[in-house]
Design a protein around this motif. Structure first.
Motif, PDB file in Angstrom:
ATOM      1  N   CYS A  25      43.690  44.623  31.132  1.00 40.08           N
ATOM      2  CA  CYS A  25      42.790  43.686  31.817  1.00 40.08           C
ATOM      3  C   CYS A  25      43.540  42.835  32.837  1.00 40.08           C
ATOM      4  CB  CYS A  25      42.088  42.790  30.806  1.00 40.08           C
ATOM      5  SG  CYS A  25      40.881  43.659  29.777  1.00 40.08           S
ATOM      6  N   MET A  26      44.765  42.441  32.502  1.00 38.41           N
ATOM      7  CA  MET A  26      45.542  41.623  33.436  1.00 38.41           C
ATOM      8  C   MET A  26      45.985  42.420  34.656  1.00 38.41           C
ATOM      9  SD  MET A  26      47.937  39.100  31.106  1.00 38.41           S
ATOM     10  CE  MET A  26      48.688  40.436  30.166  1.00 38.41           C
ATOM     11  N   MET A  27      46.249  43.711  34.483  1.00 38.27           N
ATOM     12  CA  MET A  27      46.840  44.488  35.558  1.00 38.27           C
ATOM     13  C   MET A  27      45.810  45.231  36.403  1.00 38.27           C
ATOM     14  SD  MET A  27      50.258  45.988  33.740  1.00 38.27           S
ATOM     15  CE  MET A  27      50.953  46.339  35.330  1.00 38.27           C
ATOM     16  N   TYR A  28      44.657  45.571  35.813  1.00 40.52           N
ATOM     17  CA  TYR A  28      43.684  46.398  36.521  1.00 40.52           C
ATOM     18  C   TYR A  28      42.495  45.614  37.059  1.00 40.52           C
ATOM     19  CZ  TYR A  28      45.755  50.904  35.255  1.00 40.52           C
ATOM     20  OH  TYR A  28      46.582  51.996  35.145  1.00 40.52           O
ATOM     21  N   THR A  29      42.508  44.291  36.915  1.00 40.84           N
ATOM     22  CA  THR A  29      41.356  43.498  37.347  1.00 40.84           C
ATOM     23  C   THR A  29      41.058  43.665  38.830  1.00 40.84           C
ATOM     24  OG1 THR A  29      41.799  41.882  35.633  1.00 40.84           O
ATOM     25  CG2 THR A  29      40.382  41.184  37.438  1.00 40.84           C
ATOM     26  N   ASP A  58      37.431  51.682  41.220  1.00 39.68           N
ATOM     27  CA  ASP A  58      36.157  51.058  41.571  1.00 39.68           C
ATOM     28  C   ASP A  58      35.161  51.104  40.409  1.00 39.68           C
ATOM     29  OD1 ASP A  58      36.001  53.813  41.662  1.00 39.68           O
ATOM     30  OD2 ASP A  58      34.597  53.850  43.352  1.00 39.68           O
ATOM     31  N   ARG A  59      35.552  51.712  39.300  1.00 36.89           N
ATOM     32  CA  ARG A  59      34.671  51.783  38.143  1.00 36.89           C
ATOM     33  C   ARG A  59      34.746  50.491  37.330  1.00 36.89           C
ATOM     34  NH1 ARG A  59      36.869  56.638  34.900  1.00 36.89           N
ATOM     35  NH2 ARG A  59      38.814  55.598  35.513  1.00 36.89           N
ATOM     36  N   PRO A  60      33.784  50.232  36.445  1.00 36.59           N
ATOM     37  CA  PRO A  60      33.854  49.054  35.571  1.00 36.59           C
ATOM     38  C   PRO A  60      35.151  49.059  34.763  1.00 36.59           C
ATOM     39  CG  PRO A  60      31.683  50.024  35.473  1.00 36.59           C
ATOM     40  CD  PRO A  60      32.525  50.971  36.271  1.00 36.59           C
ATOM     41  N   LEU A  61      35.705  47.871  34.525  1.00 37.51           N
ATOM     42  CA  LEU A  61      37.010  47.758  33.878  1.00 37.51           C
ATOM     43  C   LEU A  61      37.003  48.369  32.479  1.00 37.51           C
ATOM     44  CD1 LEU A  61      39.856  46.633  34.274  1.00 37.51           C
ATOM     45  CD2 LEU A  61      39.083  44.503  33.226  1.00 37.51           C
TER      46      LEU A  61
END
Length: 313
Positions: A25-29, A58-61
């Motif tokens: 979550c921290m890296m791909y936001t 571009d997809r949901p996280l």
């Protein structure tokens, strides 16, 4: 002892899931930011958007994470955003380097710390003060300063060891040992400081117990008392501290591998973070967590073998 294995496995899986999710979550936001870091600052907005779509950013996280997690469960940690090389392939040649560095440091730390700690506790006086001084000095001096000093002293002034580089054990065992001597020594200075102090305190505490005085009154030899009873009971806290130093070793390995130009996981993590290669960074984080969990499990296992009262029921 096998009863604790399922408990540790459940804990390990839980820790890996939490750490991987938080790191992801921290890296791909910021998918656009990652795509721009991969293409460079001169890329147009259209190129960046196309790259983000190509990489699936571009997809949901949560979709990205579940896709990554499914691949990780099958042994696929993704591919580099920069080179397209699978993360597992890139790490396969680097993991032995880091493991050699860390395992060598842990083993030598355990041996030297036990010797120093027991010697300080048994003899006291100037020996005890010397060990404590060494421990304080080792904890106070940063590892990278020790590394630079070792290179100057034993690679430049007295050219006994190579200043940089790594030789695989399969190519030359002696060269492998020589290439790791200075890096491991640089890490040892700090790890011994904490472990030796802990072993000293544990031995002193054990020697003050009533059962030790009872055994002495029955005429048991000091050697048998030390090896059969004192060390066995004092080793538990020392092993726990030794396992906790693994986290510090991983952080220290990052700098040590950079100073000595060792092609390990720490160097890969540093280069990947600078280049914005997120899958590679994720792979190094997972490797670090698995290593920490394995070391902690082994420490708990040995503590349970040495002291049955500490076993998990």
């Amino acid at each position: 002892m096998l009863r604790i294995l399922p408990i540790h496995l459940v804990r390990a899986v839980g820790v890996l899931l939490i750490v991987s999710l938080l790191t992801f979550c921290m890296m791909y936001t910021d998918g656009i930011g990652i795509a721009r870091a991969v293409l460079g600052v001169t890329a147009s907005d259209e190129q960046v958007a196309a790259k983000a779509a190509e990489l699936g950013l571009d997809r949901p996280l949560i979709v990205q994470y579940l896709d990554w997690l499914w691949g990780a469960v099958q042994g696929d940690l993704g591919s580099s955003f920069l080179t397209g090389q699978p993360v597992t392939d890139a790490m396969s040649s680097r993991v032995p380097v880091t493991l050699s560095l860390i395992i060598g440091t842990i083993v030598l730390t355990a041996i030297i710390s036990v010797v120093l700690g027991v010697t300080a506790a048994l003899y006291g006086g100037w020996v005890d003060r010397l060990v404590q001084f060494i421990s304080v000095l080792g904890a106070a001096v940063p590892g990278f300063i020790v590394a630079i000093g070792l290179i100057f002293a034993f690679a430049i002034a007295i050219p006994l060891y190579p200043a940089t580089g790594y030789i695989r054990a399969t190519d030359s065992v002696q060269g492998w040992i020589w290439s790791l001597t200075l890096p491991i020594t640089a890490l040892l200075i700090g790890t011994i400081a904490n472990a030796a102090s802990q072993f000293r305190g544990s031995v002193l505490d054990t020697l003050s117990q009533d059962y030790v005085r009872t055994l002495r009154s029955r005429g048991i030899s000091e050697r048998a008392l030390l090896f059969r009873h004192v060390l066995r009971n004092a080793a538990g806290p020392g092993l726990i501290v030794l396992s906790l130093t693994t986290l510090g070793l991983l952080g220290g390995a990052l700098f040590i591998e950079a100073v000595f130009a060792l092609p390990g996981v720490g160097q890969l993590a540093n280069l990947s973070a600078q280049a914005g290669d997120v899958p590679m960074v994720m792979g190094t984080v997972i490797f670090a967590m698995i290593l920490i969990l394995v070391v902690n499990f082994l420490a708990d296992l040995f503590v349970g073998l040495l002291n049955p009262k500490s076993r998990i029921r």
